[in-house]
Design a protein around this motif. Structure first.
Motif, short mmCIF file in Angstrom:
data_model
loop_
_atom_site.label_atom_id
_atom_site.label_comp_id
_atom_site.label_asym_id
_atom_site.label_seq_id
_atom_site.Cartn_x
_atom_site.Cartn_y
_atom_site.Cartn_z
N MET A 162 0.85 -1.17 0.00
CA MET A 162 0.00 0.00 0.00
C MET A 162 0.90 1.24 0.00
N SER A 163 0.67 2.12 -0.94
CA SER A 163 1.44 3.34 -1.09
C SER A 163 0.89 4.42 -0.15
N PHE A 164 1.78 5.27 0.33
CA PHE A 164 1.32 6.34 1.21
C PHE A 164 0.57 7.42 0.43
N LEU A 165 0.66 7.41 -0.91
CA LEU A 165 -0.08 8.36 -1.73
C LEU A 165 -1.41 7.81 -2.21
N GLU A 166 -1.70 6.56 -1.86
CA GLU A 166 -2.95 5.95 -2.30
C GLU A 166 -4.13 6.66 -1.66
N GLY A 167 -5.08 7.04 -2.48
CA GLY A 167 -6.28 7.71 -1.98
C GLY A 167 -6.11 9.21 -1.78
N LYS A 168 -4.93 9.75 -2.05
CA LYS A 168 -4.69 11.19 -1.89
C LYS A 168 -5.10 11.92 -3.17
N PRO A 169 -5.39 13.22 -3.07
CA PRO A 169 -5.76 13.98 -4.27
C PRO A 169 -4.55 14.17 -5.20
N ILE A 170 -4.83 14.55 -6.42
CA ILE A 170 -3.79 14.67 -7.44
C ILE A 170 -2.72 15.69 -7.07
N TRP A 171 -3.11 16.75 -6.36
CA TRP A 171 -2.11 17.77 -6.03
C TRP A 171 -1.06 17.23 -5.07
N MET A 172 -1.40 16.24 -4.26
CA MET A 172 -0.40 15.62 -3.38
C MET A 172 0.62 14.84 -4.21
N HIS A 173 0.13 14.16 -5.24
CA HIS A 173 1.03 13.45 -6.15
C HIS A 173 1.95 14.43 -6.86
N TRP A 174 1.40 15.55 -7.33
CA TRP A 174 2.21 16.55 -8.01
C TRP A 174 3.31 17.09 -7.11
N ILE A 175 2.95 17.43 -5.90
CA ILE A 175 3.93 17.97 -4.96
C ILE A 175 5.03 16.94 -4.68
N PHE A 176 4.63 15.70 -4.42
CA PHE A 176 5.61 14.66 -4.12
C PHE A 176 6.57 14.44 -5.28
N TYR A 177 6.03 14.33 -6.50
CA TYR A 177 6.89 14.05 -7.65
C TYR A 177 7.71 15.26 -8.08
N VAL A 178 7.23 16.47 -7.87
CA VAL A 178 8.04 17.66 -8.14
C VAL A 178 9.24 17.69 -7.19
N ILE A 179 8.99 17.41 -5.91
CA ILE A 179 10.08 17.37 -4.93
C ILE A 179 11.06 16.25 -5.26
N LEU A 180 10.55 15.08 -5.62
CA LEU A 180 11.40 13.95 -5.98
C LEU A 180 12.26 14.27 -7.20
N CYS A 181 11.67 14.87 -8.22
CA CYS A 181 12.43 15.26 -9.41
C CYS A 181 13.49 16.31 -9.07
N GLY A 182 13.15 17.23 -8.19
CA GLY A 182 14.13 18.24 -7.77
C GLY A 182 15.31 17.63 -7.05
N ILE A 183 15.04 16.66 -6.19
CA ILE A 183 16.13 15.98 -5.47
C ILE A 183 17.01 15.21 -6.44
N ILE A 184 16.39 14.46 -7.36
CA ILE A 184 17.17 13.68 -8.33
C ILE A 184 17.98 14.61 -9.23
N PHE A 185 17.38 15.72 -9.67
CA PHE A 185 18.09 16.68 -10.50
C PHE A 185 19.26 17.28 -9.74
N GLY A 186 19.05 17.64 -8.49
CA GLY A 186 20.12 18.23 -7.69
C GLY A 186 21.28 17.28 -7.48
N ILE A 187 20.98 16.02 -7.20
CA ILE A 187 22.04 15.03 -7.02
C ILE A 187 22.79 14.81 -8.33
N SER A 188 22.04 14.70 -9.44
CA SER A 188 22.68 14.51 -10.75
C SER A 188 23.54 15.70 -11.13
N TYR A 189 23.04 16.90 -10.90
CA TYR A 189 23.80 18.11 -11.21
C TYR A 189 25.08 18.16 -10.39
#
Length: 70
Positions: free
Chosen positions: A1-28
């Motif tokens: 069971m995912s912690f994002l299951e049942g959450k609204p779409i904006w929670m997914h957007w926030i989580f994945y924007v933060i995740l992409c930022g972290i991955i981009f920062g580490i890669s950079y």
């Protein structure tokens, strides 16, 4: 069971924007460090290959039987 299951779409957007930022920062940061000196890239490739090879070798080799002392 995912912690994002049942959450609204904006929670997914926030989580994945933060995740992409972290991955981009580490890669950079890694690209920046590897571009500082040519030999840093060589050392990174050599150490990654040696670590990876050691892990694969250890997993492939049979376990040594224990010797009991009497």
């Amino acid at each position: 069971m995912s912690f994002l299951e049942g959450k609204p779409i904006w929670m997914h957007w926030i989580f994945y924007v933060i995740l992409c930022g972290i991955i981009f920062g580490i890669s950079y940061g890694m690209i920046f460090l590897l571009a500082l000196r040519w030999w840093v890239t060589v050392l990174a490739i050599l150490s990654a290959g040696m670590i990876w090879g050691t892990i694969v070798f250890k997993q492939a080799s049979p376990a040594e039987p224990e010797v009991k002392k009497e």
